[in-house]
Design a protein around this motif. Structure first.
Motif, PDB file in Angstrom:
ATOM      1  N   ARG A 117       0.757  -1.245  -0.056  1.00 61.63           N
ATOM      2  CA  ARG A 117      -0.085  -0.015   0.083  1.00 61.63           C
ATOM      3  C   ARG A 117       0.864   1.268   0.121  1.00 61.63           C
ATOM      4  NH1 ARG A 117      -2.806  -4.565  -0.569  1.00 61.63           N
ATOM      5  NH2 ARG A 117      -4.892  -4.448   0.163  1.00 61.63           N
ATOM      6  N   ALA A 118       0.390   2.206  -0.452  1.00 59.95           N
ATOM      7  CA  ALA A 118       1.080   3.494  -0.738  1.00 59.95           C
ATOM      8  C   ALA A 118       0.564   4.630   0.196  1.00 59.95           C
ATOM      9  CB  ALA A 118       1.021   4.018  -2.103  1.00 59.95           C
ATOM     10  N   SER A 119      -0.123   4.378   1.065  1.00 65.43           N
ATOM     11  CA  SER A 119      -0.583   5.358   2.046  1.00 65.43           C
ATOM     12  C   SER A 119      -0.848   4.807   3.418  1.00 65.43           C
ATOM     13  CB  SER A 119      -1.722   6.228   1.674  1.00 65.43           C
ATOM     14  OG  SER A 119      -3.121   5.123   1.944  1.00 65.43           O
ATOM     15  N   PHE A 120      -0.606   5.386   4.679  1.00 65.53           N
ATOM     16  CA  PHE A 120      -0.920   5.045   5.840  1.00 65.53           C
ATOM     17  C   PHE A 120      -2.354   4.560   6.143  1.00 65.53           C
ATOM     18  CE2 PHE A 120       2.802   7.542   6.795  1.00 65.53           C
ATOM     19  CZ  PHE A 120       3.725   6.450   6.919  1.00 65.53           C
ATOM     20  N   ALA A 121      -3.176   5.125   5.566  1.00 62.80           N
ATOM     21  CA  ALA A 121      -4.683   4.935   5.715  1.00 62.80           C
ATOM     22  C   ALA A 121      -4.869   3.467   5.161  1.00 62.80           C
ATOM     23  CB  ALA A 121      -5.504   5.835   5.112  1.00 62.80           C
ATOM     24  N   ASP A 122      -4.531   3.299   3.944  1.00 65.35           N
ATOM     25  CA  ASP A 122      -4.762   1.984   3.337  1.00 65.35           C
ATOM     26  C   ASP A 122      -3.818   0.913   4.150  1.00 65.35           C
ATOM     27  OD1 ASP A 122      -6.316   3.028   1.355  1.00 65.35           O
ATOM     28  OD2 ASP A 122      -4.764   3.173   0.029  1.00 65.35           O
ATOM     29  N   LEU A 123      -2.807   1.339   4.546  1.00 62.99           N
ATOM     30  CA  LEU A 123      -1.902   0.302   5.246  1.00 62.99           C
ATOM     31  C   LEU A 123      -2.629  -0.111   6.538  1.00 62.99           C
ATOM     32  CD1 LEU A 123       0.877  -1.261   5.383  1.00 62.99           C
ATOM     33  CD2 LEU A 123       1.643   0.799   6.895  1.00 62.99           C
ATOM     34  N   PHE A 130      -5.503  -4.206   9.905  1.00 60.59           N
ATOM     35  CA  PHE A 130      -6.501  -4.229  10.609  1.00 60.59           C
ATOM     36  C   PHE A 130      -7.539  -5.419  10.460  1.00 60.59           C
ATOM     37  CE2 PHE A 130     -11.060  -3.947  12.129  1.00 60.59           C
ATOM     38  CZ  PHE A 130     -11.041  -3.512  13.542  1.00 60.59           C
ATOM     39  N   ALA A 131      -7.610  -5.510   8.885  1.00 61.79           N
ATOM     40  CA  ALA A 131      -8.422  -6.759   8.252  1.00 61.79           C
ATOM     41  C   ALA A 131      -7.315  -7.982   8.443  1.00 61.79           C
ATOM     42  CB  ALA A 131      -8.452  -6.503   6.921  1.00 61.79           C
ATOM     43  N   THR A 132      -5.992  -7.977   8.400  1.00 64.83           N
ATOM     44  CA  THR A 132      -5.252  -8.942   8.599  1.00 64.83           C
ATOM     45  C   THR A 132      -5.137  -9.496   9.980  1.00 64.83           C
ATOM     46  OG1 THR A 132      -3.842  -8.259   6.831  1.00 64.83           O
ATOM     47  CG2 THR A 132      -2.669  -9.790   8.472  1.00 64.83           C
ATOM     48  N   GLY A 133      -5.085  -8.533  10.909  1.00 59.12           N
ATOM     49  CA  GLY A 133      -5.402  -9.112  12.409  1.00 59.12           C
ATOM     50  C   GLY A 133      -6.561  -9.692  12.767  1.00 59.12           C
ATOM     51  N   ARG A 188      13.214   8.239   8.565  1.00 57.73           N
ATOM     52  CA  ARG A 188      13.282   7.415   9.727  1.00 57.73           C
ATOM     53  C   ARG A 188      12.021   7.803  10.410  1.00 57.73           C
ATOM     54  NH1 ARG A 188      18.538   5.801  11.154  1.00 57.73           N
ATOM     55  NH2 ARG A 188      20.208   6.485   9.373  1.00 57.73           N
ATOM     56  N   MET A 189      11.369   8.995  10.184  1.00 56.98           N
ATOM     57  CA  MET A 189      10.198   9.142  10.909  1.00 56.98           C
ATOM     58  C   MET A 189       9.095   8.329  10.202  1.00 56.98           C
ATOM     59  SD  MET A 189      10.476  13.212  11.553  1.00 56.98           S
ATOM     60  CE  MET A 189       8.841  13.315  12.304  1.00 56.98           C
ATOM     61  N   LEU A 190       9.182   8.379   8.835  1.00 55.27           N
ATOM     62  CA  LEU A 190       8.101   7.606   8.273  1.00 55.27           C
ATOM     63  C   LEU A 190       8.218   6.124   8.554  1.00 55.27           C
ATOM     64  CD1 LEU A 190       8.367   9.458   4.650  1.00 55.27           C
ATOM     65  CD2 LEU A 190       6.637   9.577   6.001  1.00 55.27           C
ATOM     66  N   THR A 191       9.438   5.673   8.596  1.00 57.63           N
ATOM     67  CA  THR A 191       9.672   4.374   9.029  1.00 57.63           C
ATOM     68  C   THR A 191       8.993   3.977  10.315  1.00 57.63           C
ATOM     69  OG1 THR A 191      11.379   4.084   7.454  1.00 57.63           O
ATOM     70  CG2 THR A 191      11.232   2.164   9.253  1.00 57.63           C
ATOM     71  N   ALA A 192       9.254   5.029  11.335  1.00 57.38           N
ATOM     72  CA  ALA A 192       8.897   4.468  12.717  1.00 57.38           C
ATOM     73  C   ALA A 192       6.976   4.617  12.546  1.00 57.38           C
ATOM     74  CB  ALA A 192       9.082   5.841  13.568  1.00 57.38           C
ATOM     75  N   ALA A 193       6.602   5.444  11.718  1.00 54.53           N
ATOM     76  CA  ALA A 193       5.189   5.510  11.456  1.00 54.53           C
ATOM     77  C   ALA A 193       4.495   4.372  10.929  1.00 54.53           C
ATOM     78  CB  ALA A 193       5.005   6.756  10.708  1.00 54.53           C
ATOM     79  N   THR A 194       5.616   3.615  10.057  1.00 58.23           N
ATOM     80  CA  THR A 194       5.029   2.569   9.561  1.00 58.23           C
ATOM     81  C   THR A 194       4.678   1.455  10.501  1.00 58.23           C
ATOM     82  OG1 THR A 194       5.779   3.175   7.173  1.00 58.23           O
ATOM     83  CG2 THR A 194       5.501   0.860   7.759  1.00 58.23           C
ATOM     84  N   LEU A 195       5.780   1.331  11.212  1.00 52.49           N
ATOM     85  CA  LEU A 195       6.070   0.260  12.152  1.00 52.49           C
ATOM     86  C   LEU A 195       4.706   0.280  13.266  1.00 52.49           C
ATOM     87  CD1 LEU A 195       9.929  -0.004  12.657  1.00 52.49           C
ATOM     88  CD2 LEU A 195       8.264  -1.724  11.486  1.00 52.49           C
ATOM     89  N   ALA A 196       4.383   1.542  13.737  1.00 53.22           N
ATOM     90  CA  ALA A 196       3.334   1.545  14.483  1.00 53.22           C
ATOM     91  C   ALA A 196       2.143   1.431  14.109  1.00 53.22           C
ATOM     92  CB  ALA A 196       3.612   3.239  15.153  1.00 53.22           C
ATOM     93  N   THR A 197       2.030   1.822  12.856  1.00 52.93           N
ATOM     94  CA  THR A 197       0.582   1.543  11.998  1.00 52.93           C
ATOM     95  C   THR A 197       0.458   0.060  11.990  1.00 52.93           C
ATOM     96  OG1 THR A 197       0.850   3.633  10.746  1.00 52.93           O
ATOM     97  CG2 THR A 197      -0.750   2.030   9.834  1.00 52.93           C
ATOM     98  N   MET A 198       1.455  -0.448  11.385  1.00 46.54           N
ATOM     99  CA  MET A 198       1.398  -2.252  11.311  1.00 46.54           C
ATOM    100  C   MET A 198       0.894  -2.914  12.604  1.00 46.54           C
ATOM    101  SD  MET A 198       4.614  -3.165   8.996  1.00 46.54           S
ATOM    102  CE  MET A 198       4.838  -3.027   7.248  1.00 46.54           C
ATOM    103  N   HIS A 199       1.660  -2.507  13.692  1.00 46.41           N
ATOM    104  CA  HIS A 199       1.613  -3.229  14.889  1.00 46.41           C
ATOM    105  C   HIS A 199       0.149  -2.877  15.363  1.00 46.41           C
ATOM    106  CE1 HIS A 199       6.206  -2.825  15.293  1.00 46.41           C
ATOM    107  NE2 HIS A 199       5.870  -3.864  14.381  1.00 46.41           N
ATOM    108  N   LEU A 200      -0.150  -1.689  15.614  1.00 50.52           N
ATOM    109  CA  LEU A 200      -1.392  -0.981  16.172  1.00 50.52           C
ATOM    110  C   LEU A 200      -2.634  -1.464  15.604  1.00 50.52           C
ATOM    111  CD1 LEU A 200      -0.268   2.155  17.500  1.00 50.52           C
ATOM    112  CD2 LEU A 200       0.173  -0.073  18.565  1.00 50.52           C
ATOM    113  N   SER A 201      -2.475  -1.293  14.209  1.00 55.74           N
ATOM    114  CA  SER A 201      -3.843  -1.719  13.438  1.00 55.74           C
ATOM    115  C   SER A 201      -3.938  -3.335  13.298  1.00 55.74           C
ATOM    116  CB  SER A 201      -3.589  -1.444  11.967  1.00 55.74           C
ATOM    117  OG  SER A 201      -3.405  -0.063  11.823  1.00 55.74           O
ATOM    118  N   TRP A 202      -2.777  -4.000  13.306  1.00 59.92           N
ATOM    119  CA  TRP A 202      -3.027  -5.631  13.481  1.00 59.92           C
ATOM    120  C   TRP A 202      -3.689  -5.809  14.755  1.00 59.92           C
ATOM    121  CZ3 TRP A 202      -2.108 -10.226  14.910  1.00 59.92           C
ATOM    122  CH2 TRP A 202      -1.621 -11.599  14.066  1.00 59.92           C
ATOM    123  N   GLY A 203      -2.866  -5.242  15.927  1.00 59.89           N
ATOM    124  CA  GLY A 203      -3.277  -5.584  17.310  1.00 59.89           C
ATOM    125  C   GLY A 203      -4.667  -5.302  17.432  1.00 59.89           C
ATOM    126  N   ALA A 204      -5.283  -4.305  17.081  1.00 54.60           N
ATOM    127  CA  ALA A 204      -6.495  -3.807  16.971  1.00 54.60           C
ATOM    128  C   ALA A 204      -7.524  -4.769  16.382  1.00 54.60           C
ATOM    129  CB  ALA A 204      -7.055  -2.230  16.870  1.00 54.60           C
TER     130      ALA A 204
END
Length: 358
Positions: A224-230, A235-238, A317-333
């Motif tokens: 995906r090319a945006s944080f919203a889509d990611l 969220f669906a994967t989790g 680096r900031m975008l990568t941090a945002a990516t990791l947090a989006t992955m983890h929190l969306s998956w977990g939720a």
């Protein structure tokens, strides 16, 4: 399902014919390139590709029809349900060859993928063979998301997310299958809308089939090319990983539980911080221990960002941090949602079309 049947694999002939199966839904920016990459594989055996066309709202159907008209090796089948497992099953049903290669429109195979994969199938007497998923991106955000996919801090755990040694695996990214293995277990489970590959490979292994990982096989994946889509995707994967936990229990690896545990820990930290700052809980007590999950997580993100090669900018680096947090929190939720409510109709299929790749 035919889970009571055992996987029986006769010897492969030289250069067995190959059927590639691909579900298609709103993939106009990726479809033509993906199909041409597949048909250009350096494999001397006969090839066909079956596209299972969902109800796209873009030009995907027109592109698919033009490809089929230009090359008889491209065949089309309808997938009115739009779900990936249903589309894969429909494509497999009308395909004609003994080797089934599961492909996606947003993935590109290395030129030797099929040739090496078929060789490994025969040599290892495997039911399915998969390789390394290497994410790539075009813009700053998509490249950061790709770094998250490729990082052990993002999707660590599965062999296909890194260059692990060749050997037996629990699942495979995409996959090069023996038809006999898919038919023995009844194909993809149409009720599992995400995580369908892991679930199919579990049933194949339970039926005596061997799933093999080889780092010699490579697939480029365009995320995906945006944080919203990611966020929607994860969220669906989790959610659907939780469905697999509800269905298969201890057969699931421990890593499936980590993001949900993280979200619970961060929620406890956030509540503790609010109560401590408000003076409801005293700082001079044991209550600040509630902040440990948040502190530990932030430290982990810091370590992951620090390990990014030096040539990357502060923005990267900031975008990568945002990516990791989006992955983890969306998956977990999503995982917590799925544990409580099941899968429902959670899809997370949003994809921004990259016109530069049309």
């Amino acid at each position: 399902m035919c889970e009571d049947r055992r996987v029986q694999l006769p010897a492969l002939p030289d250069l067995p014919a190959v059927s590639y199966v691909m579900p298609v839904l709103n993939e106009e920016g990726f479809l033509e390139r993906a199909v041409r990459t597949i048909l250009a594989q350096d494999y001397a055996g006969a090839k066909e590709i079956v596209l299972a066309l969902g109800p796209s709202t873009d030009r995907s159907d027109a592109i698919a029809e033009a490809l089929a008209e230009a090359d008889p090796r491209v065949r089309l089948v309808g997938n009115p349900e739009r779900d990936i497992p249903a589309g894969l099953n429909r494509a497999i049903e009308v395909s004609r060859h003994p080797i089934i290669v599961r492909v996606d429109a947003h993935s590109e195979l290395t030129p030797d993928y099929t040739r090496l994969g078929v060789e490994i199938l025969g040599r290892e007497h495997a039911a399915n063979v998969g390789g390394v998923m290497r994410a790539a991106g075009d813009g700053d955000v998509q490249r950061a998301i790709a770094r998250g996919y490729n990082s052990p801090y993002g999707l660590g755990g599965g062999a296909y997310h890194g260059d692990s040694d060749a050997g037996e695996a629990e699942s495979a990214y995409l996959g090069i299958f023996r038809r006999e293995a898919i038919e023995a277990v009844g194909g993809y489970d149409r009720e599992i809308l995400r995580g369908e590959d892991w679930e199919l490979n579990l049933r194949i292994r339970r039926a005596g089939g061997r799933v093999w990982f080889s780092p010699a096989l490579g697939v480029t994946y365009w995320p995906r090319a945006s944080f919203a889509d990611l966020a929607r995707q994860f969220f669906a994967t989790g959610t659907w990983r939780a469905v697999l936990v509800r269905k298969y229990g201890r057969a699931n690896p421990w890593r499936f539980f980590a993001p949900g545990t993280l979200v619970l820990g961060l929620a406890a930290s956030a509540l503790g911080l609010v109560l401590l700052v408000a003076g409801v809980l005293p700082w001079a007590s044991g209550w600040p221990v509630l902040l440990v999950p948040m502190a530990a997580y932030l430290a982990g993100i810091g370590v992951a960002v620090a390990r990014i090669p030096a040539q990357h900018s502060v923005r990267d680096r900031m975008l990568t941090a945002a990516t990791l947090a989006t992955m983890h929190l969306s998956w977990g939720a999503g995982f917590l949602r799925g544990i409580v409510f099941g899968g429902g109709r959670v899809f997370g299929r949003g994809r921004v079309v990259d016109r530069s790749r049309v």
